[in-house]
Enzyme design. Structure first.
Site, mmCIF file in Angstrom:
data_model
loop_
_atom_site.group_PDB
_atom_site.id
_atom_site.type_symbol
_atom_site.label_atom_id
_atom_site.label_comp_id
_atom_site.label_asym_id
_atom_site.label_seq_id
_atom_site.Cartn_x
_atom_site.Cartn_y
_atom_site.Cartn_z
ATOM 1 N N CYS A 95 6.888 -1.608 7.557
ATOM 2 C CA CYS A 95 6.797 -0.460 6.645
ATOM 3 C C CYS A 95 5.516 -0.478 5.794
ATOM 4 C CB CYS A 95 8.070 -0.363 5.825
ATOM 5 S SG CYS A 95 8.362 1.298 5.232
ATOM 6 N N ARG A 129 10.429 12.453 2.607
ATOM 7 C CA ARG A 129 10.790 11.045 2.734
ATOM 8 C C ARG A 129 11.700 10.860 3.954
ATOM 9 N NH1 ARG A 129 10.629 6.331 0.076
ATOM 10 N NH2 ARG A 129 9.289 7.269 -1.457
ATOM 11 N N HIS A 193 13.524 -1.698 8.811
ATOM 12 C CA HIS A 193 14.115 -2.716 7.940
ATOM 13 C C HIS A 193 15.488 -3.027 8.525
ATOM 14 C CE1 HIS A 193 11.208 -1.966 4.689
ATOM 15 N NE2 HIS A 193 11.387 -0.673 4.889
HETATM 16 N N1 GLN Z 1 5.252 3.001 0.193
HETATM 17 C C1 GLN Z 1 5.337 3.260 1.608
HETATM 18 C C2 GLN Z 1 5.872 4.642 1.951
HETATM 19 O O1 GLN Z 1 6.650 5.189 1.206
HETATM 20 C C3 GLN Z 1 6.157 2.183 2.263
HETATM 21 C C4 GLN Z 1 7.610 2.200 1.883
HETATM 22 C C5 GLN Z 1 8.379 0.977 2.355
HETATM 23 O O2 GLN Z 1 7.794 -0.050 2.623
HETATM 24 N N2 GLN Z 1 9.703 1.077 2.405
HETATM 25 O O3 GLN Z 1 5.525 5.175 2.987
#
Ligand code: GLN
Length: 237
Positions: A95, A129, A193
């Site tokens: 990520c 998101r 994850h």
């Molecule tokens: N900050 C990054 C995004 O929002 C990665 C998020 C994360 O590692 N969960 O894309």
């Protein structure tokens, strides 16, 4: 510094990047190596410390935008990870860690922030998101079963010609273009994850095999039953 005999696992910047149990990736590698009689040594590299060059498998996790920017700056300044990869080390980047490996990624306001250029990818803010379960079919060249995991990110990732998509997205967003993650050489980037290696032991074994050679098989039936249960729940129409 890692000893010569043990397989050395390097966990990069746990003080900045480790969301959704990404540290579990370290535990899974340790456990799957040890179950095969492969001795391991794990080094936790905090962001004030230099990244050793002589590790075998490096792991970096996900995180919020600010620590992600700090981690990119420090890794670039340090240079140890670049030197380790040039020596043939393996890397699993998750990520935020995945985005950092590219040329740019989106900061807190979506502004482009420089990555460390280990992978031919670039990331930016996506339209919404991406949160939820991710299921993806792995590139046939890698010969791995379906990947499952959890994603939570704003970024979308564009792959350049220097990398191959890790997998094709069946459910979820991944890179944002129908693919999830990428790989080049012994470097794997993913939005998964879960932790990713607990939910996908075959991916853990791929990383291990790159450094430890051919692996003996393990009885994974309890984990496999859980995997199948989760996959069928997630893929329910
Ligand atoms: N900050 C990054 C995004 O929002 C990665 C998020 C994360 O590692 N969960 O894309």
């Amino acid at each position: 510094m890692p000893s010569d005999s043990a397989l050395s696992i390097v966990w990069i910047y746990p003080d900045l990047l480790s969301t959704y149990g990404d540290q579990g990736n370290v535990l899974v590698l340790e456990q799957r190596a040890r179950r095969r009689g492969i001795e391991t040594e794990t080094i936790h590299v905090r962001s004030a410390d230099p990244v050793p060059e002589t590790g075998d498998i490096y792991l970096i996790g996900g995180g919020e935008d600010r620590p992600q920017i700090l981690a990119a700056e420090r890794l670039r300044r340090d240079g140890g990870l670049h030197r380790a990869i040039a020596r043939g080390a393996a890397l699993l980047a998750v990520c935020a860690g995945y985005q950092i490996m590219g040329s740019t990624f989106g900061g807190e306001e979506g502004q482009p922030v420089g990555g460390i250029g280990l992978l031919d990818i670039s990331s930016s803010r996506g339209p919404a998101r991406a949160v939820g379960e991710l299921v993806a079919e792995v590139d046939a060249a890698l010969g791995l079963p379906t990947l499952t995991g959890f994603e939570n990110h704003m970024g979308v990732t564009h792959l350049g010609p220097g990398v191959r998509p890790l997998s094709k997205t069946v459910k979820g967003v991944g890179n944002g273009d129908g693919f999830e993650g990428c790989y080049a050489g012994h470097v794997v980037g993913t939005y998964l994850h879960g932790p990713a290696l607990a939910r996908n032991p075959a991916l853990a074994d791929l990383l291990l095999s790159w450094r430890a050679g051919q692996l003996t098989s393990l009885d994974d039936s309890p984990y496999e039953a859980l995997r199948q249960e989760r996959l069928s729940t997630v893929l329910q129409p």
